[in-house]
Motif scaffolding. Sequence first.
Motif, PDB file in Angstrom:
ATOM      1  N   PRO A   9      -5.440 -13.260   7.878  1.00  0.00           N
ATOM      2  CA  PRO A   9      -6.603 -14.153   7.819  1.00  0.00           C
ATOM      3  C   PRO A   9      -7.144 -14.261   6.396  1.00  0.00           C
ATOM      4  O   PRO A   9      -7.208 -13.266   5.676  1.00  0.00           O
ATOM      5  N   PHE A  10      -7.507 -15.469   5.995  1.00  0.00           N
ATOM      6  CA  PHE A  10      -8.177 -15.684   4.716  1.00  0.00           C
ATOM      7  C   PHE A  10      -9.670 -15.878   4.938  1.00  0.00           C
ATOM      8  O   PHE A  10     -10.486 -15.269   4.293  1.00  0.00           O
ATOM      9  N   ASP A  11     -10.012 -16.774   5.876  1.00  0.00           N
ATOM     10  CA  ASP A  11     -11.431 -17.010   6.172  1.00  0.00           C
ATOM     11  C   ASP A  11     -11.567 -17.585   7.570  1.00  0.00           C
ATOM     12  O   ASP A  11     -10.610 -18.088   8.147  1.00  0.00           O
ATOM     13  N   ARG A  12     -12.786 -17.501   8.098  1.00  0.00           N
ATOM     14  CA  ARG A  12     -13.105 -17.947   9.450  1.00  0.00           C
ATOM     15  C   ARG A  12     -14.134 -19.065   9.376  1.00  0.00           C
ATOM     16  O   ARG A  12     -14.978 -19.078   8.498  1.00  0.00           O
ATOM     17  N   GLU A  13     -14.038 -20.017  10.335  1.00  0.00           N
ATOM     18  CA  GLU A  13     -14.983 -21.133  10.409  1.00  0.00           C
ATOM     19  C   GLU A  13     -15.131 -21.805   9.045  1.00  0.00           C
ATOM     20  O   GLU A  13     -16.215 -21.903   8.491  1.00  0.00           O
ATOM     21  N   MET A  14     -14.040 -22.255   8.529  1.00  0.00           N
ATOM     22  CA  MET A  14     -13.976 -22.794   7.171  1.00  0.00           C
ATOM     23  C   MET A  14     -14.026 -24.316   7.186  1.00  0.00           C
ATOM     24  O   MET A  14     -13.343 -24.959   7.970  1.00  0.00           O
ATOM     25  N   PHE A  31      -9.827 -20.601  11.862  1.00  0.00           N
ATOM     26  CA  PHE A  31      -9.276 -19.638  10.915  1.00  0.00           C
ATOM     27  C   PHE A  31      -8.360 -20.333   9.922  1.00  0.00           C
ATOM     28  O   PHE A  31      -7.573 -21.191  10.305  1.00  0.00           O
ATOM     29  N   LEU A  32      -8.470 -19.931   8.650  1.00  0.00           N
ATOM     30  CA  LEU A  32      -7.453 -20.275   7.670  1.00  0.00           C
ATOM     31  C   LEU A  32      -6.636 -19.012   7.489  1.00  0.00           C
ATOM     32  O   LEU A  32      -7.167 -17.958   7.153  1.00  0.00           O
ATOM     33  N   MET A  33      -5.347 -19.124   7.766  1.00  0.00           N
ATOM     34  CA  MET A  33      -4.445 -17.979   7.695  1.00  0.00           C
ATOM     35  C   MET A  33      -3.449 -18.211   6.570  1.00  0.00           C
ATOM     36  O   MET A  33      -3.259 -19.337   6.119  1.00  0.00           O
ATOM     37  N   ALA A  40      -1.819 -21.686   6.705  1.00  0.00           N
ATOM     38  CA  ALA A  40      -1.709 -22.224   8.062  1.00  0.00           C
ATOM     39  C   ALA A  40      -3.114 -22.324   8.632  1.00  0.00           C
ATOM     40  O   ALA A  40      -3.983 -21.516   8.298  1.00  0.00           O
ATOM     41  N   THR A  41      -3.344 -23.325   9.469  1.00  0.00           N
ATOM     42  CA  THR A  41      -4.638 -23.439  10.141  1.00  0.00           C
ATOM     43  C   THR A  41      -4.479 -23.017  11.592  1.00  0.00           C
ATOM     44  O   THR A  41      -3.433 -23.250  12.204  1.00  0.00           O
ATOM     45  N   VAL A  42      -5.531 -22.397  12.135  1.00  0.00           N
ATOM     46  CA  VAL A  42      -5.497 -21.937  13.520  1.00  0.00           C
ATOM     47  C   VAL A  42      -6.772 -22.397  14.213  1.00  0.00           C
ATOM     48  O   VAL A  42      -7.879 -22.142  13.731  1.00  0.00           O
ATOM     49  N   GLU A  43      -6.609 -23.059  15.336  1.00  0.00           N
ATOM     50  CA  GLU A  43      -7.739 -23.473  16.184  1.00  0.00           C
ATOM     51  C   GLU A  43      -7.597 -22.748  17.505  1.00  0.00           C
ATOM     52  O   GLU A  43      -6.529 -22.762  18.119  1.00  0.00           O
ATOM     53  N   GLU A  98     -13.018 -13.614  -2.735  1.00  0.00           N
ATOM     54  CA  GLU A  98     -11.561 -13.724  -2.686  1.00  0.00           C
ATOM     55  C   GLU A  98     -11.165 -15.170  -2.939  1.00  0.00           C
ATOM     56  O   GLU A  98     -11.691 -16.090  -2.327  1.00  0.00           O
ATOM     57  N   LYS A  99     -10.240 -15.355  -3.865  1.00  0.00           N
ATOM     58  CA  LYS A  99      -9.725 -16.682  -4.169  1.00  0.00           C
ATOM     59  C   LYS A  99      -8.426 -16.883  -3.397  1.00  0.00           C
ATOM     60  O   LYS A  99      -7.608 -15.972  -3.305  1.00  0.00           O
ATOM     61  N   LEU A 100      -8.264 -18.072  -2.850  1.00  0.00           N
ATOM     62  CA  LEU A 100      -7.044 -18.397  -2.121  1.00  0.00           C
ATOM     63  C   LEU A 100      -5.895 -18.488  -3.107  1.00  0.00           C
ATOM     64  O   LEU A 100      -5.875 -19.349  -3.977  1.00  0.00           O
TER      65      LEU A 100
END
Length: 163
Positions: A9-14, A31-33, A40-43, A98-100
């Motif tokens: 996971p990178f971030d949630r509710e982005m 989620f941005l993974m 990848a995006t996750v819904e 944290e930077k992507l």
Amino acid sequence: GLDYRIMRPFDREMNVSSFGTDNKEKVIIDFLMTFTDFTATVEIKRPDTLLFDKTKNRSGTWGFHSDFIDAVSQVLEQKAEWHIVGQNNNLYNKEGNEKLGKRTRDAKAILIIGNKAEFLALENIREKEIKEDTFELFRRGSRNVEIITYDELLERANFIVNQ
């Protein structure tokens, strides 16, 4: 099995949209993974979200529930918006700590929704098989969204843990 890659996971509710100046119609992903090098995006929807409507279509198919179709449409819009926003080199998580560092190239979009027990547990064998075929054909034809049900996700997790 063969598409097993570790996601982090990178971030949630982005917010992944290039929304207008009125700050409305934001596109938010659950989620941005990241994989090793790419995003990848996750819904995530509820496990009890219905996949099928109550009526059968023509030609041996079954109609999908509007909640399912709305979720697929939502994920496609998220993917399109993330394709634009993800090209920015200055993307940070909400805390800003944290930077992507992963790239975005035709990001994988994942939708976790519903449960195949909705149709696999049916007593009417013909209805069960029609729904099973309809769902699988839809998933295989949806090249831009990977659709996973909760029972499949649990089966994958069990396989990983127990093998």
